[in-house]
Design an enzyme around this catalytic site. Structure first.
Site, PDB file in Angstrom:
ATOM      1  CB  SER A 208      -0.952  -0.039   1.198  1.00 53.88           C
ATOM      2  OG  SER A 208      -1.914   0.974   1.133  1.00 53.88           O
TER       3      SER A 208
ATOM      4  CG  ASP B 164      -6.649  -2.172  -3.763  1.00 50.36           C
ATOM      5  OD1 ASP B 164      -7.176  -1.090  -3.427  1.00 50.36           O
ATOM      6  OD2 ASP B 164      -5.445  -2.436  -3.590  1.00 50.36           O
TER       7      ASP B 164
ATOM      8  CG  HIS C 144      -5.934  -1.607   0.009  1.00 49.49           C
ATOM      9  ND1 HIS C 144      -5.054  -1.304  -1.002  1.00 49.49           N
ATOM     10  CD2 HIS C 144      -5.412  -1.040   1.133  1.00 49.49           C
ATOM     11  CE1 HIS C 144      -4.059  -0.587  -0.517  1.00 49.49           C
ATOM     12  NE2 HIS C 144      -4.238  -0.423   0.787  1.00 49.49           N
TER      13      HIS C 144
END
Length: 338
Positions: free
Chosen positions: A166, A265, A295
């Protein structure tokens, strides 16, 4: 592929219960601090605390997770030796404002043991107290010292892997770009898990996944926008490739790269576009989309098939083993795996 309706309903409900990032980032830190204290140490992994010095003199906390080979016999007694085949410099996610090495301890222990590599996790300074590019420069300073041999003397530069998820994937890609530009060191390998690499997450963005997955799948489009606003210092930063590596003029001459995205995501498409550009500009790259993934799934328990299969994929990539081919489940191969 369509997500199981029951699972989708649960994920949607969880998403709707989340407070907005702009007003809750500090409260989320407290929750994560409490969760991090519940981590159970694994006797097969030694954990050490060290620091690296940033360019401005700040001492950056680091956590080192070293896998151990434990042997016991009645004749020889207990023998414990380090057992690793390289070093992973891990940059954690959390939107640059959340996450820390304590919260990521379980994931880092698991990574060290499953990949048989020492993991160094960086507790970089977070926003909004420390805005762009402080976190990036902290991570770069640690990487520079690691490659120079002044951080851990037995770290082989040829076996150092940059890895992040991320916002940590964003920092990983940016560190590699900076290393190419500054010439202090040259990483050979990087792993990006569902990274943020682009600057436009508005409703009119280029990427459909922001619109398709931006409301009901844990990470929302608005949360991405809020995290970015907490991170950037000036409007000009929005157009800085150190923040959004996908807009860099050139992505040539970068490390061998594995990009893993998640089907549901909002950041999926930009991660895959980044991989496609790396491939088009002559880099060695493999990119996989994890079906049914949302995610942040990498932090989920390792009993889940998505997590197990992700580790298997990373291990194949690091060890030079054959990667899955198109049509293999649970991975959808996108490019760069021939």
């Amino acid at each position: 592929m369509p997500m199981n309706p029951a699972v989708q309903a649960v994920i949607k409900a969880i998403t709707r219960l989340q407070p907005d990032v702009a007003n809750s980032w500090n409260s989320q830190r407290k929750v994560e601090d409490a969760a991090g204290k519940l981590t159970i140490a694994d006797p097969r992994c030694r954990i050490d605390k060290i620091t690296a010095t940033a360019d401005d003199g700040y001492e950056i906390p680091l956590r080192v997770f070293t896998p151990l080979d434990i042997d016991f016999s009645l004749k020889r007694g207990l023998h414990v030796n380090e057992d690793h085949r390289g070093t992973i410099l891990y940059l954690h996610g959390g939107g640059w404002a959340n996450g820390d090495v304590e919260f990521y301890s379980d994931a880092c222990m698991r990574t060290a043991l499953k990949l048989e590599r020492r993991v160094i996790a960086v507790d970089y300074r977070r926003s909004p107290e420390h805005r762009f590019p402080t976190a990036l420069e902290d991570c770069y300073a640690v990487a520079r010292q690691l490659f120079a041999g002044t951080l851990i003397r037995d770290a082989d530069p040829g076996r150092i892997v940059l890895m992040g998820d991320s916002a940590g994937g964003n920092l990983t890609a940016a560190v590699s770009l900076l290393a190419r530009e500054r010439g202090d060191f040259r990483p050979r390998t990087q792993i990006l898990l569902y990274p943020l690499v682009y600057n436009d997450h508005s409703e009119t963005t280029l990427f459909d996944s922001v619109r398709d997955n931006g409301e009901d799948y844990i990470l929302t489009r608005q949360a991405i926008v809020d995290y970015i606003e907490l991170y950037l210092r000036t409007p000009a930063d929005f157009h800085d490739s150190r923040f959004a590596p996908l807009i860099a003029t050139s992505l040539a001459d970068l490390p061998r790269t594995l990009v893993i995205t998640a089907e549901y995501d909002p950041l999926r498409d930009e991660g895959e576009a980044f991989a496609a550009r790396l491939d088009a500009e002559g880099n060695e790259v493999a990119c996989f989309r994890m079906n049914d993934g949302v995610h942040g799934y990498f932090l989920y328990p390792s009993v889940l098939s998505l997590v197990r299969d992700t580790y298997r994929l990373i291990a194949h990539f690091l060890d030079g083993d054959p990667l899955p081919k198109p049509g293999d489940r649970p991975w959808l191969t996108l490019l760069g795996t021939d």
